[in-house]
Design a protein around this motif. Sequence first.
Motif, PDB file in Angstrom:
ATOM      1  N   HIS A  21      20.932  -9.412 -36.558  1.00 16.68           N
ATOM      2  CA  HIS A  21      21.969  -8.480 -36.104  1.00 16.68           C
ATOM      3  C   HIS A  21      23.047  -8.442 -37.191  1.00 16.68           C
ATOM      4  CE1 HIS A  21      20.013  -9.237 -32.277  1.00 16.68           C
ATOM      5  NE2 HIS A  21      20.705  -8.264 -31.717  1.00 16.68           N
ATOM      6  N   HIS A  22      23.410  -7.251 -37.616  1.00 20.29           N
ATOM      7  CA  HIS A  22      24.421  -7.136 -38.661  1.00 20.29           C
ATOM      8  C   HIS A  22      25.516  -6.167 -38.236  1.00 20.29           C
ATOM      9  CE1 HIS A  22      22.084  -9.547 -41.389  1.00 20.29           C
ATOM     10  NE2 HIS A  22      21.041  -8.751 -41.237  1.00 20.29           N
ATOM     11  N   LEU A  23      26.708  -6.411 -38.766  1.00 16.71           N
ATOM     12  CA  LEU A  23      27.880  -5.635 -38.370  1.00 16.71           C
ATOM     13  C   LEU A  23      28.375  -4.788 -39.542  1.00 16.71           C
ATOM     14  CD1 LEU A  23      29.396  -5.655 -35.608  1.00 16.71           C
ATOM     15  CD2 LEU A  23      31.189  -6.959 -36.747  1.00 16.71           C
ATOM     16  N   ILE A  24      28.578  -3.502 -39.267  1.00 17.08           N
ATOM     17  CA  ILE A  24      29.161  -2.566 -40.237  1.00 17.08           C
ATOM     18  C   ILE A  24      30.561  -2.217 -39.759  1.00 17.08           C
ATOM     19  CG2 ILE A  24      29.047  -0.208 -41.137  1.00 17.08           C
ATOM     20  CD1 ILE A  24      26.017  -0.414 -41.058  1.00 17.08           C
ATOM     21  N   VAL A  25      31.523  -2.260 -40.681  1.00 16.59           N
ATOM     22  CA  VAL A  25      32.896  -1.907 -40.320  1.00 16.59           C
ATOM     23  C   VAL A  25      33.335  -0.674 -41.108  1.00 16.59           C
ATOM     24  CG1 VAL A  25      33.672  -4.173 -39.549  1.00 16.59           C
ATOM     25  CG2 VAL A  25      33.724  -3.638 -41.990  1.00 16.59           C
ATOM     26  N   SER A  26      34.085   0.174 -40.427  1.00 13.25           N
ATOM     27  CA  SER A  26      34.695   1.357 -41.038  1.00 13.25           C
ATOM     28  C   SER A  26      36.201   1.156 -40.972  1.00 13.25           C
ATOM     29  CB  SER A  26      34.282   2.618 -40.268  1.00 13.25           C
ATOM     30  OG  SER A  26      35.021   3.743 -40.674  1.00 13.25           O
ATOM     31  N   TYR A  27      36.870   1.148 -42.126  1.00 12.87           N
ATOM     32  CA  TYR A  27      38.284   0.754 -42.146  1.00 12.87           C
ATOM     33  C   TYR A  27      39.042   1.519 -43.234  1.00 12.87           C
ATOM     34  CZ  TYR A  27      36.549  -2.173 -45.999  1.00 12.87           C
ATOM     35  OH  TYR A  27      35.962  -2.615 -47.158  1.00 12.87           O
ATOM     36  N   ASP A  28      40.353   1.401 -43.189  1.00 14.22           N
ATOM     37  CA  ASP A  28      41.246   2.031 -44.155  1.00 14.22           C
ATOM     38  C   ASP A  28      41.664   0.984 -45.187  1.00 14.22           C
ATOM     39  OD1 ASP A  28      43.265   3.290 -45.587  1.00 14.22           O
ATOM     40  OD2 ASP A  28      44.109   4.281 -43.826  1.00 14.22           O
ATOM     41  N   ARG A  29      41.290   1.194 -46.428  1.00 17.87           N
ATOM     42  CA  ARG A  29      41.589   0.229 -47.489  1.00 17.87           C
ATOM     43  C   ARG A  29      43.092  -0.010 -47.657  1.00 17.87           C
ATOM     44  NH1 ARG A  29      37.818  -1.429 -51.117  1.00 17.87           N
ATOM     45  NH2 ARG A  29      35.913  -0.234 -51.521  1.00 17.87           N
ATOM     46  N   ARG A  30      43.892   0.995 -47.367  1.00 21.70           N
ATOM     47  CA  ARG A  30      45.332   0.894 -47.635  1.00 21.70           C
ATOM     48  C   ARG A  30      45.980  -0.257 -46.869  1.00 21.70           C
ATOM     49  NH1 ARG A  30      46.568   7.216 -46.640  1.00 21.70           N
ATOM     50  NH2 ARG A  30      45.212   6.675 -44.860  1.00 21.70           N
ATOM     51  N   ILE A  31      45.403  -0.613 -45.723  1.00 26.78           N
ATOM     52  CA  ILE A  31      45.958  -1.728 -44.940  1.00 26.78           C
ATOM     53  C   ILE A  31      45.820  -3.034 -45.709  1.00 26.78           C
ATOM     54  CG2 ILE A  31      45.819  -2.959 -42.734  1.00 26.78           C
ATOM     55  CD1 ILE A  31      46.729  -0.070 -42.488  1.00 26.78           C
ATOM     56  N   ASP A  85      40.250 -17.649 -39.068  1.00 28.17           N
ATOM     57  CA  ASP A  85      40.101 -16.291 -38.531  1.00 28.17           C
ATOM     58  C   ASP A  85      39.979 -15.265 -39.659  1.00 28.17           C
ATOM     59  OD1 ASP A  85      39.746 -14.578 -36.405  1.00 28.17           O
ATOM     60  OD2 ASP A  85      41.877 -14.235 -36.060  1.00 28.17           O
ATOM     61  N   LEU A  86      39.019 -15.530 -40.561  1.00 27.53           N
ATOM     62  CA  LEU A  86      38.798 -14.671 -41.721  1.00 27.53           C
ATOM     63  C   LEU A  86      37.392 -14.084 -41.691  1.00 27.53           C
ATOM     64  CD1 LEU A  86      40.268 -17.019 -44.496  1.00 27.53           C
ATOM     65  CD2 LEU A  86      41.339 -14.928 -43.625  1.00 27.53           C
ATOM     66  N   ALA A  87      37.271 -12.795 -42.014  1.00 20.68           N
ATOM     67  CA  ALA A  87      35.966 -12.141 -42.105  1.00 20.68           C
ATOM     68  C   ALA A  87      35.633 -11.896 -43.571  1.00 20.68           C
ATOM     69  CB  ALA A  87      35.976 -10.821 -41.347  1.00 20.68           C
ATOM     70  N   LEU A  88      34.358 -12.055 -43.926  1.00 18.01           N
ATOM     71  CA  LEU A  88      33.910 -11.809 -45.290  1.00 18.01           C
ATOM     72  C   LEU A  88      33.410 -10.374 -45.409  1.00 18.01           C
ATOM     73  CD1 LEU A  88      33.243 -12.769 -48.152  1.00 18.01           C
ATOM     74  CD2 LEU A  88      31.009 -13.536 -47.285  1.00 18.01           C
ATOM     75  N   ILE A  89      34.101  -9.566 -46.221  1.00 11.93           N
ATOM     76  CA  ILE A  89      33.708  -8.188 -46.457  1.00 11.93           C
ATOM     77  C   ILE A  89      32.834  -8.134 -47.708  1.00 11.93           C
ATOM     78  CG2 ILE A  89      34.504  -5.836 -46.958  1.00 11.93           C
ATOM     79  CD1 ILE A  89      35.283  -6.765 -44.208  1.00 11.93           C
ATOM     80  N   LEU A  90      31.591  -7.677 -47.549  1.00 11.39           N
ATOM     81  CA  LEU A  90      30.701  -7.491 -48.698  1.00 11.39           C
ATOM     82  C   LEU A  90      30.867  -6.057 -49.180  1.00 11.39           C
ATOM     83  CD1 LEU A  90      27.505  -9.361 -47.420  1.00 11.39           C
ATOM     84  CD2 LEU A  90      29.336 -10.231 -48.886  1.00 11.39           C
ATOM     85  N   LEU A 112      41.013 -11.460 -39.929  1.00 13.49           N
ATOM     86  CA  LEU A 112      40.361 -10.601 -38.942  1.00 13.49           C
ATOM     87  C   LEU A 112      41.345  -9.665 -38.238  1.00 13.49           C
ATOM     88  CD1 LEU A 112      37.374 -10.336 -37.893  1.00 13.49           C
ATOM     89  CD2 LEU A 112      38.177 -11.496 -35.843  1.00 13.49           C
ATOM     90  N   PRO A 113      42.530 -10.111 -37.840  1.00 12.45           N
ATOM     91  CA  PRO A 113      43.480  -9.187 -37.215  1.00 12.45           C
ATOM     92  C   PRO A 113      43.870  -8.029 -38.139  1.00 12.45           C
ATOM     93  CG  PRO A 113      44.135 -11.446 -36.771  1.00 12.45           C
ATOM     94  CD  PRO A 113      43.045 -11.506 -37.801  1.00 12.45           C
ATOM     95  N   LEU A 114      43.914  -8.295 -39.445  1.00 13.58           N
ATOM     96  CA  LEU A 114      44.242  -7.231 -40.391  1.00 13.58           C
ATOM     97  C   LEU A 114      43.073  -6.251 -40.521  1.00 13.58           C
ATOM     98  CD1 LEU A 114      46.629  -6.458 -42.222  1.00 13.58           C
ATOM     99  CD2 LEU A 114      45.406  -7.562 -44.112  1.00 13.58           C
ATOM    100  N   LEU A 115      41.857  -6.770 -40.496  1.00 11.66           N
ATOM    101  CA  LEU A 115      40.673  -5.904 -40.509  1.00 11.66           C
ATOM    102  C   LEU A 115      40.665  -5.033 -39.261  1.00 11.66           C
ATOM    103  CD1 LEU A 115      37.965  -4.908 -41.541  1.00 11.66           C
ATOM    104  CD2 LEU A 115      36.895  -6.982 -40.611  1.00 11.66           C
ATOM    105  N   TRP A 116      41.034  -5.620 -38.132  1.00 10.86           N
ATOM    106  CA  TRP A 116      41.110  -4.853 -36.890  1.00 10.86           C
ATOM    107  C   TRP A 116      42.142  -3.731 -37.021  1.00 10.86           C
ATOM    108  CZ3 TRP A 116      38.913  -3.536 -32.559  1.00 10.86           C
ATOM    109  CH2 TRP A 116      39.679  -2.959 -31.544  1.00 10.86           C
ATOM    110  N   GLU A 117      43.270  -4.041 -37.609  1.00 11.32           N
ATOM    111  CA  GLU A 117      44.308  -3.023 -37.816  1.00 11.32           C
ATOM    112  C   GLU A 117      43.783  -1.897 -38.712  1.00 11.32           C
ATOM    113  OE1 GLU A 117      48.714  -2.593 -39.924  1.00 11.32           O
ATOM    114  OE2 GLU A 117      47.938  -4.592 -39.408  1.00 11.32           O
TER     115      GLU A 117
END
Length: 497
Positions: A153-163, A183-188, A202-207
């Motif tokens: 199972h893999h997770l794809i995130v869609s986010y705004d780089r500016r944050i 509470d850190l996520a590794l973004i590849l 992770l909270p910043l990734l959520w934002e």
Amino acid sequence: MASMSSSLSAAVAGVYKRVLPCPPAIEFSSHEGKALFTEALADGLMNGFFKLVSTFQTQAEPAYCGLTTLSVVLNALSVDPGRTWKGPWRWFDESMLDCCEPLESVKKNGITFSKVACLAQCAGASVQAFRASESSLDMFRSFVEMCVASDDHHLIVSYDRRIFKQTGTGHFSPVGGYHRERDLALILDVARFKYPPHWIPLPLLWEAMNSIDEVTGKSRGFMMIFKRSKAPCYLFTLSCKDEHWRAICKYVLVEVPQLLRSQVFDNPEQVICTILGSLPAAIASFVKWVVEVRPAVDGPLQKIDKDENQRLLYKSEVLQQLRETKVSRLIANINASYCGRTSANENLEDMAWQACCQGAAAFTGINCLSNIKCIKKEANVATKGEMERAVVFSNRVLLNGCEQVVDALVPKLPSSTSTTDICECSSVEDSFYPSTRDLLAILLIALPASTWEELSNDYVHQEICQMISIEDLPTELQLEVEHVFEQLVLLKGSCAE
């Protein structure tokens, strides 16, 4: 010296990578990043990393982040694309992810969140997509932990780089790991020419995911992609690439409920008749049947192998099950003309030919069907043994000046199956692969339950619900209906965008 200088080329200015803003990011290859990796690995929260890094690639175009991310994840899951990439190799590449959006459009404008989710399912994976505005940080964290602890199972995130204080705006990337204590996520990051992999709070990734995509007016989000328990073998698919799809999707999901709300019906026949009577003419371009094709290397009309035969038998059984449903029979009883409500060129031979052209293009990796010309059409019924029921259409095509033979494998209903009691307009084609009546039947059964809640007559509502209920359907047909329903849900999001 003069002759030497005249042979030198002038250097062209450009951009070689960007400096990763730290903080908030922590570069993966830094001393701290390595320590985080070791601790997360010991905690069992880096399991998905190894499959992802084994198939990791850099996006080929600046706007291909969504396609590249999905390619990496599909290859990490070992999803077979069913078509060649280079030479004999079947392997997902960005150029193969074009079933929902033309590549030229993606190259120019990028791709939306809903379209990536739609592409994942079209490619043969299962997907659960969530917009940040419709979920929560705790929910997201639970999905992160579940996916990084798994290698299927893999997770794809869609986010705004500016944050993250990075350059650019919307971006897609897979999540490769999670450090629970910090509470850190590794973004590849698939834009490896720009930023290296990095850890993000992770909270910043959520934002960053909870930001609004200016193109769609909706929030970004995350999606979990996983491999289906068995390889897909479907009769039908919904097309969101044809120019008519938005209007038809709107009709099915918005206008049909409005239609049911605006009238009073005395029986189910009136309901179905009203829906069919207002169908857009291009319905067959929205609900399409899936044809299996193969390159006929040694000439046309080769023997059907065991695996192909099993898939054809499966599809034949599903089609037979569909035609035995109350909905299918009711459609035929209301008006036989709906069974043949097709365009002039919508016959089995022509549609098999179209499938062969698409297959020839896919096998050679080209996108322009105008480069393909028909040379000869042939058909033969393969009848070896009672278990082998198929029609093989072998089409000789001229592809960029080179001749190629492509087979389309079409399941044939048993000779004992009578279609005359189901549809008066039964034809030779009707004995083989799905007619438009079958497309309409599967679409009606797959409509959301909320569609029928607009019926004011309780008796009619109860009868319709019983008629379209999938609980009593055979398992094979249930899977088919669920597949179309899932596509409708994903397309609903794309349609709103």
